[in-house]
Design a protein around this motif. Sequence first.
Motif, PDB file in Angstrom:
ATOM      1  N   GLY A 156       0.814  -1.221   0.000  1.00  0.00           N
ATOM      2  CA  GLY A 156       0.000   0.000   0.000  1.00  0.00           C
ATOM      3  C   GLY A 156       0.840   1.260   0.000  1.00  0.00           C
ATOM      4  N   SER A 157       0.285   2.301   0.614  1.00  0.00           N
ATOM      5  CA  SER A 157       0.975   3.592   0.677  1.00  0.00           C
ATOM      6  C   SER A 157       1.505   3.812   2.088  1.00  0.00           C
ATOM      7  CB  SER A 157       0.010   4.727   0.328  1.00  0.00           C
ATOM      8  OG  SER A 157      -0.518   4.524  -0.968  1.00  0.00           O
ATOM      9  N   VAL A 158       2.640   4.484   2.166  1.00  0.00           N
ATOM     10  CA  VAL A 158       3.246   4.791   3.470  1.00  0.00           C
ATOM     11  C   VAL A 158       3.740   6.234   3.422  1.00  0.00           C
ATOM     12  CG1 VAL A 158       5.016   4.146   5.162  1.00  0.00           C
ATOM     13  CG2 VAL A 158       4.098   2.396   3.632  1.00  0.00           C
ATOM     14  N   VAL A 159       3.369   7.027   4.420  1.00  0.00           N
ATOM     15  CA  VAL A 159       3.931   8.382   4.519  1.00  0.00           C
ATOM     16  C   VAL A 159       4.662   8.497   5.856  1.00  0.00           C
ATOM     17  CG1 VAL A 159       2.293   9.574   3.007  1.00  0.00           C
ATOM     18  CG2 VAL A 159       1.693   9.266   5.409  1.00  0.00           C
ATOM     19  N   LEU A 184       3.147   2.831  13.879  1.00  0.00           N
ATOM     20  CA  LEU A 184       2.390   2.832  12.629  1.00  0.00           C
ATOM     21  C   LEU A 184       0.948   3.209  12.915  1.00  0.00           C
ATOM     22  CD1 LEU A 184       3.165  -0.365  10.517  1.00  0.00           C
ATOM     23  CD2 LEU A 184       3.588   2.023   9.920  1.00  0.00           C
ATOM     24  N   ALA A 185       0.433   4.132  12.116  1.00  0.00           N
ATOM     25  CA  ALA A 185      -0.971   4.523  12.280  1.00  0.00           C
ATOM     26  C   ALA A 185      -1.683   4.268  10.960  1.00  0.00           C
ATOM     27  CB  ALA A 185      -1.055   6.008  12.638  1.00  0.00           C
ATOM     28  N   SER A 186      -2.833   3.606  10.998  1.00  0.00           N
ATOM     29  CA  SER A 186      -3.562   3.414   9.739  1.00  0.00           C
ATOM     30  C   SER A 186      -4.326   4.701   9.444  1.00  0.00           C
ATOM     31  CB  SER A 186      -4.467   2.187   9.806  1.00  0.00           C
ATOM     32  OG  SER A 186      -5.556   2.461  10.618  1.00  0.00           O
ATOM     33  N   VAL A 187      -4.270   5.092   8.196  1.00  0.00           N
ATOM     34  CA  VAL A 187      -4.800   6.404   7.802  1.00  0.00           C
ATOM     35  C   VAL A 187      -6.248   6.245   7.336  1.00  0.00           C
ATOM     36  CG1 VAL A 187      -4.486   8.350   6.216  1.00  0.00           C
ATOM     37  CG2 VAL A 187      -2.481   7.133   7.109  1.00  0.00           C
ATOM     38  N   THR A 188      -7.131   7.068   7.913  1.00  0.00           N
ATOM     39  CA  THR A 188      -8.542   7.031   7.492  1.00  0.00           C
ATOM     40  C   THR A 188      -8.933   8.311   6.753  1.00  0.00           C
ATOM     41  OG1 THR A 188      -9.204   7.908   9.625  1.00  0.00           O
ATOM     42  CG2 THR A 188      -9.229   5.513   9.389  1.00  0.00           C
ATOM     43  N   GLY A 189      -8.085   9.314   6.817  1.00  0.00           N
ATOM     44  CA  GLY A 189      -8.375  10.566   6.110  1.00  0.00           C
ATOM     45  C   GLY A 189      -7.112  11.410   6.007  1.00  0.00           C
ATOM     46  N   GLN A 212       1.077   4.480  -4.471  1.00  0.00           N
ATOM     47  CA  GLN A 212       0.660   3.535  -5.507  1.00  0.00           C
ATOM     48  C   GLN A 212       0.298   4.317  -6.775  1.00  0.00           C
ATOM     49  OE1 GLN A 212       0.871   0.219  -5.126  1.00  0.00           O
ATOM     50  NE2 GLN A 212       1.765   0.676  -3.119  1.00  0.00           N
ATOM     51  N   PRO A 213       0.461   3.689  -7.945  1.00  0.00           N
ATOM     52  CA  PRO A 213       0.225   4.434  -9.194  1.00  0.00           C
ATOM     53  C   PRO A 213      -1.216   4.930  -9.356  1.00  0.00           C
ATOM     54  CG  PRO A 213       0.636   2.096  -9.633  1.00  0.00           C
ATOM     55  CD  PRO A 213       0.945   2.320  -8.196  1.00  0.00           C
ATOM     56  N   GLU A 214      -2.164   4.351  -8.577  1.00  0.00           N
ATOM     57  CA  GLU A 214      -3.575   4.817  -8.664  1.00  0.00           C
ATOM     58  C   GLU A 214      -3.687   6.303  -8.340  1.00  0.00           C
ATOM     59  OE1 GLU A 214      -2.947   1.877  -6.703  1.00  0.00           O
ATOM     60  OE2 GLU A 214      -3.358   0.776  -8.563  1.00  0.00           O
ATOM     61  N   VAL A 215      -2.721   6.831  -7.616  1.00  0.00           N
ATOM     62  CA  VAL A 215      -2.798   8.249  -7.235  1.00  0.00           C
ATOM     63  C   VAL A 215      -2.837   9.138  -8.499  1.00  0.00           C
ATOM     64  CG1 VAL A 215      -0.323   8.855  -6.991  1.00  0.00           C
ATOM     65  CG2 VAL A 215      -1.975   9.767  -5.375  1.00  0.00           C
ATOM     66  N   THR A 242      -8.642   1.730  -1.187  1.00  0.00           N
ATOM     67  CA  THR A 242      -8.259   0.781  -2.244  1.00  0.00           C
ATOM     68  C   THR A 242      -7.100  -0.114  -1.800  1.00  0.00           C
ATOM     69  OG1 THR A 242      -6.834   2.464  -3.224  1.00  0.00           O
ATOM     70  CG2 THR A 242      -9.020   2.229  -4.172  1.00  0.00           C
ATOM     71  N   ASN A 243      -6.200   0.430  -0.996  1.00  0.00           N
ATOM     72  CA  ASN A 243      -5.007  -0.281  -0.533  1.00  0.00           C
ATOM     73  C   ASN A 243      -4.756   0.125   0.916  1.00  0.00           C
ATOM     74  OD1 ASN A 243      -3.605  -1.792  -2.685  1.00  0.00           O
ATOM     75  ND2 ASN A 243      -3.679   0.170  -3.752  1.00  0.00           N
TER      76      ASN A 243
END
Length: 291
Positions: A156-159, A184-189, A212-215, A242-243
Motif C-alpha cells: 500500500g501507501s506509506v507516509v 504505525l498509524a492506519s490512515v482514514t483521512g 501507488q500508481p492509482e494516485v 483501495t489499498n
Amino acid sequence: MPQAVRKAIFPVGGLGTRFLPATKAMPKEMLPIVDKPLIQYAVEEAQAAGIEDFIFVTGRGKHAIEDHFDVSFELDTMLRERGKNDMLSAIRSWMPSPGQISYTRQMEPLGLGHAVWCARHLIGDEPFAVLLADDLVLSQTACLKQMVDVHGEIGGSVVAVVDVPREHTDRYGILDVGNDNGRLASVTGLVEKPKPEDAPSTLSIIGRYILQPEVFDHLDKQEKGAGGEIQLTDAMAATLGTNPFHGLRFEGRRFDCGDKAGFLEATIAFALSREDLAMDVRKIIKSYTDT
Ligand code: G1P
C-alpha cells in the motif's frame, strides 16, 4: 509480496522565495547543509533505500542541479593530476550511474500534486517514492529505507509522519487515523493544511511518501485544493480504501529546511553529527551561550 519500490520522484521546481536573495540565481535545493546540498542528501537517502531510478521534476533556472549530478571534467582532471583521491571521491562516489537519472519539467507552478503528476509516464504502473529535499532527516537508518521496509511487509501507501504543535497544522498535510500502535498509524483521512481547530489530529506528513500508481488517476483530474493548488494530499485521500495506507513515525529527527530557523538548526545538528566538526562546533556554540 508487494512490488519493490524502485523509482523516486524529486520535485525540485519550486522557486524558493523564502530564501531570497540566496536563491535568486541558485536553486534552493542546492543550498548546503554543512558541505552538501539538500538535494544530494535526498538522493543519498533514496540510494540507501534501494532506489534505482531518480526522477527530477525541475523548472527554469535549475541547471545547477543537473550539473551537480554530472561529471565535472575540469575538476576531475585537476584533482586526479594532483592525486587528491579523497576529493575525487567527494565529487563522484555518490553519483547515480549513467541512465539512472531522468529530468522532466513542471512548466507551471500548479502545486506538489501537479509536480508529481508531471512524472507519471516515467513511473508507469508501479509503486514509487516521493522525496521533498526541503525536509531533511537525521537518522541511524535512512528514513525512506524505514518506509520501504514497512511497505515490504504490508504494501500500500506509506507516509512518514511527525507530531506537530496544534498551532502548526496549517503548514502541513494532516492525517486522520484509525488503529495506531505508536509507530504505525492506519490512515482514514488526509487534509491539506487544516486550521488548528479543524485538524483531525496533529500527525503531519513530512516530505517522504511511498505511493501507488492509482494516485495518478486522481491527479489526472487536475482538481485544485488548498491554496488553489493541485494537492498531492487530496489525490492520496481519494485513493483511501483501495489499498492499505499507513503513517510511519520514523526513527530520526526531521528538519524543515524550507524555513530559516529549521535550516539553521539542521546545519547545527548535522555539524554536530560529524566527527570532523563536532568538537569545534560545540566550542563555538558554548562561546555564544556562556554568559
Ligand atoms: C508539502 C505538502 C504537505 C506536507 C509538506 C511537508 O507542503 O503539500 O502535505 O506536509 O510538504 O514538508 P509544502 O511544504 O510544499 O507547502
